[in-house]
Design an enzyme around this catalytic site. Structure first.
Site, PDB file in Angstrom:
ATOM      1  N   SER A 285     -37.135  14.755  16.835  1.00 34.70           N
ATOM      2  CA  SER A 285     -38.190  13.782  16.521  1.00 34.70           C
ATOM      3  C   SER A 285     -38.034  13.398  15.061  1.00 34.70           C
ATOM      4  O   SER A 285     -37.354  14.097  14.291  1.00 34.70           O
ATOM      5  CB  SER A 285     -39.553  14.449  16.730  1.00 34.70           C
ATOM      6  OG  SER A 285     -40.592  13.699  16.135  1.00 34.70           O
TER       7      SER A 285
ATOM      8  N   TYR B  77     -45.601  21.302  15.957  1.00 37.63           N
ATOM      9  CA  TYR B  77     -44.613  20.327  16.445  1.00 37.63           C
ATOM     10  C   TYR B  77     -43.519  20.104  15.397  1.00 37.63           C
ATOM     11  O   TYR B  77     -42.327  20.088  15.714  1.00 37.63           O
ATOM     12  CB  TYR B  77     -45.339  19.021  16.770  1.00 37.63           C
ATOM     13  CG  TYR B  77     -44.482  17.963  17.444  1.00 37.63           C
ATOM     14  CD1 TYR B  77     -44.155  18.072  18.782  1.00 37.63           C
ATOM     15  CD2 TYR B  77     -44.025  16.848  16.739  1.00 37.63           C
ATOM     16  CE1 TYR B  77     -43.387  17.100  19.416  1.00 37.63           C
ATOM     17  CE2 TYR B  77     -43.262  15.875  17.355  1.00 37.63           C
ATOM     18  CZ  TYR B  77     -42.958  16.002  18.699  1.00 37.63           C
ATOM     19  OH  TYR B  77     -42.196  15.031  19.315  1.00 37.63           O
TER      20      TYR B  77
HETATM   21  N1  LIG Z   1     -43.183   9.613  22.568  1.00 36.31           N
HETATM   22  C1  LIG Z   1     -42.919   9.762  21.297  1.00 36.31           C
HETATM   23  O1  LIG Z   1     -43.485   9.045  20.450  1.00 36.31           O
HETATM   24  C2  LIG Z   1     -41.880  10.761  20.824  1.00 36.31           C
HETATM   25  C3  LIG Z   1     -41.415  10.665  19.518  1.00 36.31           C
HETATM   26  C4  LIG Z   1     -40.434  11.557  19.070  1.00 36.31           C
HETATM   27  C5  LIG Z   1     -39.958  12.535  19.923  1.00 36.31           C
HETATM   28  N2  LIG Z   1     -40.435  12.616  21.190  1.00 36.31           N
HETATM   29  C6  LIG Z   1     -39.877  13.657  22.049  1.00 36.31           C
HETATM   30  O2  LIG Z   1     -39.226  13.050  23.148  1.00 36.31           O
HETATM   31  C7  LIG Z   1     -39.213  13.949  24.262  1.00 36.31           C
HETATM   32  C8  LIG Z   1     -39.699  13.217  25.509  1.00 36.31           C
HETATM   33  O3  LIG Z   1     -41.055  12.866  25.343  1.00 36.31           O
HETATM   34  P1  LIG Z   1     -41.724  11.571  26.022  1.00 36.31           P
HETATM   35  O4  LIG Z   1     -42.185  10.701  24.909  1.00 36.31           O
HETATM   36  O5  LIG Z   1     -40.843  11.009  27.066  1.00 36.31           O
HETATM   37  O6  LIG Z   1     -43.052  12.275  26.638  1.00 36.31           O
HETATM   38  P2  LIG Z   1     -43.527  12.506  28.159  1.00 36.31           P
HETATM   39  O7  LIG Z   1     -44.700  13.416  28.063  1.00 36.31           O
HETATM   40  O8  LIG Z   1     -43.701  11.195  28.825  1.00 36.31           O
HETATM   41  O9  LIG Z   1     -42.281  13.235  28.845  1.00 36.31           O
HETATM   42  C9  LIG Z   1     -42.007  14.585  28.634  1.00 36.31           C
HETATM   43  C10 LIG Z   1     -41.679  15.209  29.970  1.00 36.31           C
HETATM   44  O10 LIG Z   1     -41.370  16.589  29.742  1.00 36.31           O
HETATM   45  C11 LIG Z   1     -41.984  17.347  30.758  1.00 36.31           C
HETATM   46  N3  LIG Z   1     -42.217  18.719  30.289  1.00 36.31           N
HETATM   47  C12 LIG Z   1     -43.078  19.126  29.332  1.00 36.31           C
HETATM   48  N4  LIG Z   1     -43.032  20.454  29.214  1.00 36.31           N
HETATM   49  C13 LIG Z   1     -42.120  20.890  30.115  1.00 36.31           C
HETATM   50  C14 LIG Z   1     -41.603  22.171  30.453  1.00 36.31           C
HETATM   51  N5  LIG Z   1     -42.058  23.291  29.865  1.00 36.31           N
HETATM   52  N6  LIG Z   1     -40.658  22.259  31.406  1.00 36.31           N
HETATM   53  C15 LIG Z   1     -40.203  21.145  32.021  1.00 36.31           C
HETATM   54  N7  LIG Z   1     -40.655  19.905  31.749  1.00 36.31           N
HETATM   55  C16 LIG Z   1     -41.591  19.788  30.792  1.00 36.31           C
HETATM   56  C17 LIG Z   1     -43.284  16.633  31.055  1.00 36.31           C
HETATM   57  O11 LIG Z   1     -43.793  16.976  32.342  1.00 36.31           O
HETATM   58  C18 LIG Z   1     -42.860  15.168  30.948  1.00 36.31           C
HETATM   59  O12 LIG Z   1     -42.460  14.637  32.184  1.00 36.31           O
HETATM   60  C19 LIG Z   1     -40.084  15.143  23.840  1.00 36.31           C
HETATM   61  O13 LIG Z   1     -39.245  16.204  23.429  1.00 36.31           O
HETATM   62  C20 LIG Z   1     -40.875  14.601  22.680  1.00 36.31           C
HETATM   63  O14 LIG Z   1     -41.280  15.620  21.798  1.00 36.31           O
HETATM   64  C21 LIG Z   1     -41.391  11.768  21.662  1.00 36.31           C
END
Ligand SMILES: NC(=O)c1ccc[n+]([C@@H]2O[C@H](COP(=O)([O-])OP(=O)(O)OC[C@H]3O[C@@H](n4cnc5c(N)ncnc54)[C@H](O)[C@@H]3O)[C@@H](O)[C@H]2O)c1
Length: 273
Positions: free
Chosen positions: A157, A170
Site C-alpha cells: 500500500s 495497517y
Molecule cells: N482499496 C484501497 O484503497 C487499497 C489501497 C492500498 C492497498 N490496498 C490493498 O489491496 C488489497 C486488496 O484490497 P481491496 O481494495 O481489493 O479490498 P477488498 O476488501 O475489496 O478485497 C479484499 C479481499 O480479501 C479478502 N480477505 C480478507 N481477509 C482475508 C483472509 N484472511 N483470507 C482470505 N481472504 C481474505 C476479502 O474477503 C476480500 O474479498 C489489500 O491487501 C489492501 O490492503 C487497498
C-alpha cells in the site's frame, strides 16, 4: 489483450472481489489459469466495511471462465497455512505448474492510535503480514519445482512506503509486507523468482462500503491536518482495480524480467507529497 501470460498459472488471494478479482480476470485474459482463494465470509469485527460472500467468489469464477481459462477456487483464510497449501496443491495438480503468486488479501481498520485494541492490532497483523507470508510459503516451492522461474507480487500500500494516518497497525503491516518482498527476493533470486511489492494508493473497491467513510471521518476529526499527508499529485483521487491489475500483470510478465526487490507504487504520487 496480448496473451503475455499464455500457459502460466497464477495463485491469487482475496480474489472474490475488488483488486483480487481484477487481477484474476486480467491474468486470465492474458492467458493464465487461476488458483483463487478468498475468506468469502465475515471479516474480523473491527472491520467497518462489508465482507465478501461466496456469491462474490462465484462471480470471479464465472468471469474467469468466460475468458476461456480454467480456475480452481475455494473459500480459505490466509491465516491458515494448511488450508492454503491444500488449495494450491489441488490447483497445481490440475494445471500442472505454478508461475505467479499475488498475495492480495488484506483488511484495514481506520481508528485513532488510542482507540486501537489488542484484537484489531492482532487481526490486521495476522491477515496482512502473516497471511502474506503464508501465501508465499504455500506456493513458492511449486514455482521452484517448475524450474522456469516466476514472479511473486505482494500487495502492500502507499502505507507501506509512507504511512496512512489513523492506521498504526495497517501501516506497520504494509511496511512488513515490503520487507517480506525484499527478503524473499534475496533468497529466491537464485531460482529466477522475482519478488516485488506493489503499492496502490486509494482504489475504488468494496473496502469503501458500509461504515468505512464514517469510521475514517471519525478518526480524521481527532487530528484533521494529517489527511493532507496522502494528497496525490494527479488530479484524480482514486484508481480503479484494473489500474492496479495492469501493474500486477506487468510485474508477472517477462517484460519486467529484471525487476525484483522493487517497491512499485501506483499511487498517483501520494507517497511523495
Ligand atoms: N482499496 C484501497 O484503497 C487499497 C489501497 C492500498 C492497498 N490496498 C490493498 O489491496 C488489497 C486488496 O484490497 P481491496 O481494495 O481489493 O479490498 P477488498 O476488501 O475489496 O478485497 C479484499 C479481499 O480479501 C479478502 N480477505 C480478507 N481477509 C482475508 C483472509 N484472511 N483470507 C482470505 N481472504 C481474505 C476479502 O474477503 C476480500 O474479498 C489489500 O491487501 C489492501 O490492503 C487497498
Amino acid at each position: 489483450m496480448s496473451d503475455r501470460l499464455a500457459g502460466k498459472v497464477a495463485f491469487i488471494t482475496g480474489a472474490a472481489r475488488g483488486q483480487g478479482r481484477a487481477h484474476a480476470v486480467r491474468m486470465a485474459n492474458e492467458g493464465a489459469d487461476i488458483i483463487a482463494i478468498d475468506i468469502a465470509g465475515p471479516l474480523p469485527p473491527s472491520v467497518p466495511y462489508d465482507s465478501a460472500t461466496p456469491d462474490d467468489l462465484a462471480e470471479t469464477v464465472r468471469l474467469v471462465e468466460a475468458t476461456g481459462r480454467g480456475i480452481v477456487a475455494a473459500a480459505a483464510d490466509t491465516r491458515d497455512l494448511d488450508a492454503l497449501r491444500a488449495v494450491v496443491d489441488k490447483g497445481v495438480a490440475q494445471f500442472g505448474r505454478l508461475d505467479i503468486i499475488i498475495a492480495n488479501a488484506g483488511i484495514t481498520v481506520p481508528e485513532a492510535w488510542n482507540e486501537t485494541t489488542p484484537e484489531s492490532f492482532r487481526d490486521v497483523i495476522d491477515i496482512n503480514l502473516t497471511g502474506t507470508w503464508n501465501t508465499v510459503m504455500a506456493g513458492a516451492q511449486h514455482i521452484i519445482d517448475g524450474g522456469r522461474g516466476g514472479s511473486i507480487i505482494l500487495i502492500s500500500s502507499a502505507a507501506g512506503i509512507k504511512m496512512q494516518p489513523f492506521m498504526v497497525h495497517y501501516t506497520a503491516s504494509k511496511h512488513g509486507v515490503t520487507g517480506l518482498a525484499r527478503a524473499f527476493a534475496a533468497e529466491l533470486g537464485k531460482h529466477r523468482i522475482r519478488v516485488n511489492s506493489l503499492h496502490p494508493g486509494a482504489v475504488n473497491t468494496p473496502m469503501g462500503t458500509g461504515d468505512m467513510m464514517a469510521a475514517l471521518n471519525r478518526a480524521n476529526e481527532t487530528n484533521p491536518g494529517l489527511m493532507q499527508m496522502v494528497t496525490p499529485f494527479l488530479p484524480d483521487f482514486i484508481a480503479e482495480p484494473e489500474d492496479i491489475a495492469d501493474a500486477a500483470c506487468w510485474l508477472a510478465s517477462d517484460e519486467s524480467r529484471f525487476v525484483t526487490a522493487s517497491r512499485v507504487a501506483v499511487d498517483l504520487g501520494a507517497t511523495q507529497f
